[in-house]
Design an enzyme around this catalytic site. Structure first.
Site, mmCIF file in Angstrom:
data_model
loop_
_atom_site.group_PDB
_atom_site.id
_atom_site.type_symbol
_atom_site.label_atom_id
_atom_site.label_comp_id
_atom_site.label_asym_id
_atom_site.label_seq_id
_atom_site.Cartn_x
_atom_site.Cartn_y
_atom_site.Cartn_z
ATOM 1 N N LEU A 8 31.514 -24.899 50.460
ATOM 2 C CA LEU A 8 32.818 -24.747 51.129
ATOM 3 C C LEU A 8 32.856 -23.531 52.043
ATOM 4 O O LEU A 8 33.891 -23.219 52.628
ATOM 5 C CB LEU A 8 33.950 -24.668 50.077
ATOM 6 C CG LEU A 8 34.019 -25.861 49.116
ATOM 7 C CD1 LEU A 8 35.257 -25.738 48.228
ATOM 8 C CD2 LEU A 8 34.040 -27.187 49.871
ATOM 9 N N TYR A 139 24.075 -6.438 51.565
ATOM 10 C CA TYR A 139 23.821 -7.828 51.976
ATOM 11 C C TYR A 139 22.421 -7.942 52.582
ATOM 12 O O TYR A 139 21.629 -8.794 52.181
ATOM 13 C CB TYR A 139 24.878 -8.237 52.984
ATOM 14 C CG TYR A 139 24.635 -9.545 53.701
ATOM 15 C CD1 TYR A 139 24.282 -9.561 55.041
ATOM 16 C CD2 TYR A 139 24.788 -10.756 53.037
ATOM 17 C CE1 TYR A 139 24.082 -10.759 55.713
ATOM 18 C CE2 TYR A 139 24.580 -11.958 53.711
ATOM 19 C CZ TYR A 139 24.237 -11.947 55.040
ATOM 20 O OH TYR A 139 24.033 -13.131 55.707
HETATM 21 C C1 VAH Z 1 27.477 -11.415 58.473
HETATM 22 N N1 VAH Z 1 27.741 -13.610 59.515
HETATM 23 O O1 VAH Z 1 28.091 -10.951 59.408
HETATM 24 C C2 VAH Z 1 26.884 -12.812 58.629
HETATM 25 C C3 VAH Z 1 25.514 -12.752 59.245
HETATM 26 C C4 VAH Z 1 24.094 -11.717 60.977
HETATM 27 C C5 VAH Z 1 25.439 -11.774 60.401
HETATM 28 O O2 VAH Z 1 24.576 -12.487 58.277
HETATM 29 O O3 VAH Z 1 27.322 -10.817 57.439
#
Ligand code: VAH
Length: 316
Positions: A8, A139
């Site tokens: 989703l 991340y």
């Molecule tokens: C983010 N949209 O902004 C994702 C992506 C390269 C950016 O990994 O975290």
């Protein structure tokens, strides 16, 4: 059958619809932490928390799963507000899927990486496939570690796991969740709703970007490639267009001359500044024939056309 985890999300929702078009509605089981709605509700779905190993293995047996697209993750901006949780969700969920592939001998699995694996010491222009990677968001750190796990499971256990380092993805069918590149989605909604946009990145912040249709095409092309053609088992660089907030605003003004943009950079400016301006994706183009279809103006007209009816319904 195919299992989609995080179905989703911004990418998951469009990829799930594309997979059902190709493989048949009942052959794609979509999962997320809440029930699907709209078109996605038309087909098999299950509630699955990506960190729940037991439920994952149970669903794989229940639905005779042979392929998994694991798209659940906490993205860059949101990850900085709870780094430990972002690390735990992004890593534990990937390892559960890799173990599932190894123990059930799955045909292949897909897991997305990101240009967020690059950092301040990475060459910023035409960033190579193999280069310095010093990500400074949790991340990005989790995506870099994830790439190492994927290559390890491929080399040690023969798991056919495939991956792409997505640039910023721009789609309008599902709201994005917590990314730094999401300004490039928000700007279209605000242009139509308010005729103006206050951008959280500065005007000349160049970032590699890609229209969602190209990202879905790249994902399916990679997953349908011959195993022998997939030479990169960490994650492939792919790219399409690079632009700045100023340039996307100019592109919108071609269709909406009265549109206005202003700039008030926030904490996401630092994240964006640690990422490349452009990406060298020659390995993907050479190994399995990657090529993008959408340039900036084509994307702008596609999104504005696609959004108008949706937003008119809301306002009417
Ligand atoms: C983010 N949209 O902004 C994702 C992506 C390269 C950016 O990994 O975290």
């Amino acid at each position: 059958k195919i299992l989609v985890i995080g179905a989703l999300g911004q990418l998951g929702s469009e990829l799930s619809l594309a997979l059902r078009d190709i493989y048949g509605r009942d052959n794609v089981v979509i999962t997320d932490i809440k029930e699907p709605s709209g078109k996605l509700a038309d087909g098999p779905s299950e509630i699955l928390n990506a960190m729940d190993r037991e439920k994952l293995f149970e669903l794989a047996d229940k639905h005779q799963i042979t392929q998994v697209y694991h798209l659940a993750a906490i993205l860059s901006a949101k990850g900085e507000s709870d780094p430990k949780f972002a690390w735990q969700l992004n890593m534990d969920s990937l390892i559960h899927v890799l173990d599932l592939a190894k123990e059930k001998n799955l045909k292949r699995i897909y897991w997305p990486s990101s240009i967020a694996v690059f950092g301040p010491s990475t060459p910023v222009d035409n960033t190579p496939q193999n280069t310095i990677m010093d990500p400074n968001t949790i991340y990005g750190i989790s995506k870099l570690a994830g790439e190492r796990w994927c290559e390890y499971y491929h080399n040690k256990y023969g798991v056919d796991v495939r991956s792409l380092r997505y640039p910023g993805l721009i789609g309008h069918k599902a709201k994005p969740g917590g990314g730094t590149t999401d300004y490039a989605v928000d700007i279209y909604y605000k242009a139509l709703e308010e005729g103006k946009y206050e951008c959280f990145l500065s005007e000349n912040t160049y970032l590699p970007m890609m229209y969602m249709d190209d990202a879905v095409k790249a994902t399916i092309d990679l997953m349908q490639a011959e195993e022998s053609d997939v030479k990169v088992r960490s994650s492939y660089n792919i790219s399409a267009i690079s632009f700045s907030p100023k340039e996307i605003a100019e592109s919108i003004k071609k269709e909406m001359p009265e549109f206005e943009i202003s700039y008030s950079p926030d904490f996401r400016q630092k994240i964006a500044d640690s990422w490349p301006n452009s990406i060298d994706d020659s390995s993907a183009r050479n190994d399995w024939g990657w090529s993008h279809q959408f340039d900036l103006d084509k994307m702008t007209s596609e999104i504005l056309t696609g959004l108008k009816p949706l937003l008119n319904n809301q306002t009417s």
